[in-house]
Write an enzyme that holds these catalytic residues in place. Structure first.
Site, short mmCIF file in Angstrom:
data_model
loop_
_atom_site.label_atom_id
_atom_site.label_comp_id
_atom_site.label_asym_id
_atom_site.label_seq_id
_atom_site.Cartn_x
_atom_site.Cartn_y
_atom_site.Cartn_z
N ASP A 154 0.93 -1.25 -0.08
CA ASP A 154 0.03 0.12 -0.09
C ASP A 154 0.89 1.12 -0.03
O ASP A 154 1.65 1.57 0.85
CB ASP A 154 -0.85 0.00 1.32
CG ASP A 154 -1.58 1.15 1.41
OD1 ASP A 154 -1.78 1.93 0.40
OD2 ASP A 154 -2.19 1.49 2.44
N ASP A 196 -1.73 -1.12 -4.13
CA ASP A 196 -1.93 -0.32 -5.14
C ASP A 196 -0.66 -0.09 -6.15
O ASP A 196 0.59 -0.91 -5.50
CB ASP A 196 -2.17 1.40 -4.71
CG ASP A 196 -1.35 1.79 -3.78
OD1 ASP A 196 -0.04 1.61 -3.64
OD2 ASP A 196 -1.69 2.65 -3.02
N ASP A 213 -6.80 -14.82 -18.72
CA ASP A 213 -7.77 -15.44 -17.92
C ASP A 213 -8.60 -16.49 -18.38
O ASP A 213 -9.13 -16.04 -19.38
CB ASP A 213 -8.34 -14.33 -16.98
CG ASP A 213 -9.20 -14.84 -15.93
OD1 ASP A 213 -8.63 -15.45 -15.12
OD2 ASP A 213 -10.34 -14.67 -16.03
N GLU A 273 -4.52 -19.35 -18.78
CA GLU A 273 -5.06 -20.25 -17.74
C GLU A 273 -6.01 -21.15 -18.39
O GLU A 273 -7.30 -20.83 -18.94
CB GLU A 273 -5.85 -19.36 -16.50
CG GLU A 273 -6.47 -20.29 -15.71
CD GLU A 273 -7.38 -19.62 -14.85
OE1 GLU A 273 -7.58 -19.74 -13.73
OE2 GLU A 273 -8.40 -18.53 -15.58
#
Length: 580
Positions: free
Chosen positions: A41, A49, A227, A289
């Site tokens: 972070d 982030d 994906d 994947e």
């Protein structure tokens, strides 16, 4: 035991660049998956982030100072696209922008540049089977049956029963069809109802996605992880999936033969077209994947007939194997047989969708010391023939956080099934990276921030700072093995794999061979001393120790191959010249 390996600077150019003319960079690389919401972070709001990732890049690789870095070659970034976060980024509402949760597009460009400055490639997650239901494309498509994007998604009239068009089920549970009142039709979603599937039979959809691919390549990303890449194409007649004979799984999805909603022949053409775009940009990587329950043969087919589809299909049979030598070797041998000539395998143990390997394998291991399992698993992952992929925190021995309060859970995409425990939350494998033993485990420096997910309570012991200072830690073992692979052994990077035990029972022994170098890897899975029986004759004399967990040996010592194993022994030995 010793885990320290000196970086041989004088030898590095020859060793690290060996056969570079004939090798794609990913064949010798080690990839590292980052889950952006929980890696680091940077702005102190409790959510990971891109600026936070940039701050931590020196941990991944630092060419100027090797003393505190892991030493990986590429990062794979789970989605950072604009998203309503119903599936934590895997529901994209704008393919060409970054979600404010993570920063800005300029932040992403800065990440690419900062990574490249450290010799780190950047692989981006590309979620193009479906969009968010809040994507402009879907909002337009769902507005009527007559609009420019009316057929950008898979729409069907109700079936003859007046309900769903067919029996297809969502991988996340329940029917794969949701009714749209405006169109008076159903739309298909392989996953959650907030993730409608794109219609890849529409050439305009293909062009739009191809433009997205070029957009990110132009920014400088080094490749993509696709994906759900084996479910893009669906049967154009939307026929019912046949039921498995005698199937009675508590999750109805597993009772069907998925003949018409995944692994269709048309899927290969879709990926081949994407690969053509990447090839025009030079040495870019395409990972896929190939679905979590696809068989290895189905996954291997996505290399393409002419090696023109995926460079690295991700398959799940190896990580889903029990922690048992015979089963693990069976999966290795299957992959060796099924990987086409001229192609390259990939191996991983963990990712953002499955329980971490120390949780899975602790339950079926004879070992009650998870750190020993972690070292043994690292040994396999980083000495097999193929590209290894690490999941953040794996190198520390991070485990699932299994006691997250219900009100803190974030993974809410699964629909209830007959057995609600069948598809469990994935939050436990996505908790914050454990950087140190201080405030918020070093993930966030704001004392008042509520973290996106709570930190595993074991962070005071399992963290980067503590393990860097401990030469016997899991992290130190990973660091040593990564450096051996990169700087001391061509065989581990390029060599052929060969087992030395035909039917392993409680230990594995295999070699990696390249030119005149042989690396011997031996792992005892048993909690008792046992004979080191080999079915292939080798010269047992004068091997150099590369790495071991044995306290009475050090790296660099010359030994004979032992006649027996002590409990949970690991030996990685090297020999030049005649070895077999």
């Amino acid at each position: 035991m010793t885990n320290s390996v000196q970086r041989p600077v004088a030898q590095e150019p020859d060793m690290a660049a060996a056969d570079a003319r004939d090798r794609a960079w990913w064949e010798t690389a080690v990839l590292y998956q980052i889950y952006p919401l929980t890696f680091a972070d940077g702005d102190g709001n409790g959510v990971g982030d891109i600026p936070g990732i940039i701050e931590r890049l020196d941990y991944l690789n630092n060419p100027e100072d090797d003393s505190a870095c892991l030493g990986v070659d590429a990062l794979w970034l789970s989605p950072v696209n604009k998203s309503p976060m119903k599936d934590n980024g895997y529901d994209v509402s704008d393919y060409c922008d970054v979600d404010p949760t993570f920063g800005t597009l300029d932040d992403f460009k800065a990440l690419v540049q900062a990574s490249h400055d450290r010799n780190i490639k950047v692989i981006m997650d590309l979620v193009i089977n479906h969009t968010s239901s809040e994507h402009d494309w879907f909002l337009e498509s769902s507005s009527s049956r007559k609009n420019p994007k009316s057929d950008w998604y898979i729409w069907r009239d109700p079936g003859y029963t007046g309900k769903e068009p067919n029996n297809w089920l969502s991988y996340f549970g329940g029917t794969a069809w949701t009714f749209c009142e405006t169109r008076q039709q159903y739309y298909y979603h392989a996953f959650n109802k907030n993730q409608p599937d794109l219609n890849w039979r529409n050439p305009k959809v293909r062009k739009a996605i191809h433009d997205v691919v070029r957009f990110w390549l132009d920014i400088g990303v080094d490749g993509f992880r696709l994906d759900a890449s084996s479910v893009y194409a669906k049967d154009k007649y939307c026929r019912d999936n046949p039921m498995k004979f005698g199937a009675n799984h508590t999750n109805p999805y597993n009772n069907q033969h998925h003949l018409y909603d995944k692994d269709l022949p048309e899927n290969h053409a879709i990926i081949r077209d994407i690969r053509k775009i990447l090839d025009k940009y030079g040495d870019r990587l395409l990972i896929g994947e190939t679905f979590i329950d696809s068989r290895l043969y189905d996954s291997a087919s996505f290399y393409g007939i002419d090696n023109d589809e995926l460079h690295l299909p991700f398959t799940f049979e190896f990580p889903f194997s029990p922690w048992y030598p015979g089963y693990l070797q069976r999966e290795i041998q299957k992959k060796e047989i099924l990987t086409p000539p001229g192609c390259w395998p990939a191996y991983f143990l963990d990712n953002h969708d499955i329980p971490r390997h120390l949780v899975r394998w602790n339950e079926c291991s004879l070992c009650n010391d998870s750190q020993q399992i972690a070292r043994a698993a690292a040994t396999l992952l980083l000495t097999l023939r193929g590209t290894p992929v690490l999941y953040y925190g794996q190198e520390l021995g991070m485990i699932d956080h299994d006691s997250i309060p219900p009100e803190r859970l974030r993974d809410a995409v699964f629909e209830p099934t007959k057995d609600e425990n069948d598809l469990e939350t994935r939050d436990g494998v996505r908790t914050p990276m454990q950087w140190d033993s201080g405030l918020h485990a070093g993930f966030c420096h704001n004392p008042d921030a509520e973290l996106w997910l709570p930190i595993n309570p074991n962070y005071t012991e399992v963290n980067v700072a503590s393990e860097l200072a401990d030469p016997k830690s899991v992290l130190s073992f990973y660091r040593s093995l990564l450096r051996i692979r990169k700087y001391q052994s061509k065989a581990l990077r390029f060599g052929e794999w060969r087992t030395l035990i035909d039917y392993p029972y409680e230990h594995l022994a295999y070699v990696r061979q390249w030119e005149d170098e042989t690396v011997l890897v031996m792992v005892n899975f048993a909690n008792a001393e046992q004979s080191c029986h080999l079915d292939v004759n080798i010269d047992r004399q004068n091997w150099t120790v590369l790495l071991t967990n044995k306290n009475d040996l050090k790296s660099g010592e010359v030994i004979d191959v032992p006649a027996s194993f002590k409990p949970f022994d690991i030996l990685i030995l090297q020999k030049f010249g005649h070895a077999m």
